[in-house]
Design an enzyme around this catalytic site. Structure first.
Site, short mmCIF file in Angstrom:
data_model
loop_
_atom_site.label_atom_id
_atom_site.label_comp_id
_atom_site.label_asym_id
_atom_site.label_seq_id
_atom_site.Cartn_x
_atom_site.Cartn_y
_atom_site.Cartn_z
CD GLU A 290 -2.46 -1.20 2.73
OE1 GLU A 290 -3.63 -1.59 2.76
OE2 GLU A 290 -1.82 -0.85 3.74
CB CYS A 361 -3.39 33.71 14.21
SG CYS A 361 -3.03 35.25 15.02
C1 LIG Z 1 -0.61 5.54 5.88
C2 LIG Z 1 -0.79 4.15 5.47
C3 LIG Z 1 -0.23 3.68 4.29
C4 LIG Z 1 0.65 4.53 3.40
O1 LIG Z 1 1.85 4.85 3.99
P1 LIG Z 1 2.97 5.63 3.14
O2 LIG Z 1 4.04 5.87 4.10
O3 LIG Z 1 2.33 6.88 2.65
O4 LIG Z 1 3.37 4.72 2.03
C5 LIG Z 1 -0.47 2.38 3.92
N1 LIG Z 1 -1.25 1.57 4.68
C6 LIG Z 1 -1.81 1.99 5.83
C7 LIG Z 1 -2.66 1.07 6.59
C8 LIG Z 1 -1.60 3.28 6.27
O5 LIG Z 1 -2.15 3.68 7.41
#
Ligand SMILES: *Cc1c(COP(=O)(O)O)cnc(C)c1O
Length: 431
Positions: A290, A361
């Site tokens: 991901e 601010c």
């Molecule tokens: C934030 C997140 C990602 C992405 O992370 P990156 O550092 O932007 O690649 C992937 N999976 C989950 C579950 C996340 O919370």
């Protein structure tokens, strides 16, 4: 230059994705978010191809859309054939509106409400990444009401220290996310999932953190998760079909940061997974990853106009810009590094050490401290580089400042993907 989509033209102007940023600032106004569409597409392809080669089968990337969420981005990643993950009903709604095929969407988050769950099932979400037992029961109930069997993964906390900032570290045993292997809760939630009739457990998920430069934590995560899969197989006779290794690969924000070959990392993780599966006597699961930041970060740049230069002799020099923590809260939140340049005088000597301050601010409203710039003048265009991830998506209307426009750069073409907010937008919900 920090990224190969950045250059300087003969007028001494900073160029991004082949476009003169000073001209873009003139055409669209500032503050302005820019996104290099081709860079986003290239990154999707690098991940998709590397994962197919390294893991085989149906293995593929999911874009973590919390990094950058608006209608057009879901169209682009869909055109690139990759999936997405979402963490809120608002992201879900945006993806649906963009016509994203929801069977390729995974719904994350540590506190999905019953309403969120119903909305996601009614939108035909592919998978929930289920965080805890209460949520598991709620998904089972909502799926039962609709007479379906819902695909899920379980979010597991593998207990890995990814050597990144505490606030973006998510895989340690005391994390708010997921069920820990170490405490026995991971096995407990797995056993529970296997008994619920309206749930189809497809496998497991972990995400150890973000902005991780080292390669070893990802290997540790793969090792721990595959051992967990083998353990569950031995104890419960259930073998996971999918293993989602999360996101987190780092991005180069400053010259001193190394650049990472995502494809090489993935190839090495692939080799490790092959040998571990053999060793543990389990079938190789479909692997998902991901990436969020590493898909979009260096596809982004933000342009501001400089205002006041304030010199406090013997202390500090501030240059103020026409945006700030409302469009990029990341330095204020956790001291994130950024590279800053003057776009209209990119070749001038950087002889002035400045703190770049926003217009909100709040004393903490800083974009970056101690950056060397050519001595800024009112009206100069200030460019903050590598802002594609977690800038627009984290923006707010603090101080009732309208959000900037977001402009896509696609070859010779530039077009608005998110229009600039107006004062009318800001007051729209005031009764
Ligand atoms: C934030 C997140 C990602 C992405 O992370 P990156 O550092 O932007 O690649 C992937 N999976 C989950 C579950 C996340 O919370």
């Amino acid at each position: 230059m920090i990224s190969d989509n950045i250059s300087i033209n003969s007028a001494g102007h900073l160029c991004f994705a082949g476009h003169d940023t000073v001209e873009l600032a003139g055409k669209y106004g500032t503050p302005l978010y820019l996104i290099d569409e081709q860079r986003v597409r290239e990154r999707c392809r690098i991940y998709a191809e590397a994962m197919k080669n390294a893991f085989g089968g149906d293995s593929h990337p999911l874009f973590a859309s919390k990094a950058l969420s608006f209608k057009r981005i879901y169209e682009i990643i869909n055109e690139e054939g990759i999936g997405t993950d979402i963490v809120s009903p608002g992201e879900l709604y945006t993806a649906v509106l963009a016509g994203f095929p929801m069977e390729k969407a995974y719904f994350h988050g540590n506190n999905k409400t019953d309403e969120d769950i119903a909305f996601a099932i009614d939108s035909k979400i592919g998978y929930f990444v289920c965080d805890n037992i209460e949520e598991l029961k709620a998904i089972n109930a909502e799926a039962g009401n609709r007479g379906i069997r819902q695909n899920i993964l379980l979010r597991i906390t593998p207990g890995i220290d990814p050597h990144t900032l505490e606030k973006i570290s998510t895989g340690k045993v005391d994390s708010k996310f997921g069920a820990a292997i170490e405490t026995g809760q991971a096995e407990e939630i797995t056993a529970a999932a296997l008994t619920l009739p309206n749930i189809r457990l497809r496998g497991f998920h972990c995400h150890i953190g973000s902005q991780i430069f080292e390669f070893e934590p990802f290997c540790d995560a793969a090792r721990t998760m595959l051992s967990f899969i083998a353990d569950i197989k031995a104890k419960h006779g259930y073998e996971a079909e999918e293993l989602n290794l999360g996101g987190g690969m780092a991005v180069r924000y400053k010259e001193e940061h190394p650049s990472i070959s995502y494809a090489d990392n993935i190839a090495q993780i692939g080799a490790l997974i092959d040998s571990l599966c053999k060793e543990l006597g389990i079938n190789k699961p479909t692997i998902l990853m991901e990436p969020g930041r590493s898909i979009v970060a260096d596809a982004g740049m933000t342009l501001y106009t400089a205002g006041t230069l304030k010199e406090i002799k013997g202390f500090k020099t501030y240059v103020s810009i026409d945006g700030g923590m409302c469009d990029n809260p990341r330095y204020a939140l956790y001291g994130s590094p950024y590279t800053v340049m003057l776009a209209n005088r990119a070749n001038d000597e950087a002889d002035c050490v400045c703190t770049v301050a926003g217009r909100c601010c709040e004393s903490g409203d800083l974009i970056q401290e101690n950056v060397a710039l050519p001595r800024p003048k009112r009206g100069d265009i200030v460019a903050v580089l590598t802002t594609g991830a977690y800038n627009y998506s984290m923006s707010s209307n603090y101080n009732r400042l309208p959000r900037p426009a977001l402009v896509m750069l696609d070859g010779d073409r530039d077009y608005v993907a998110v229009r600039r907010e107006t004062y009318a937008d800001i007051t729209r919900n005031d009764v």
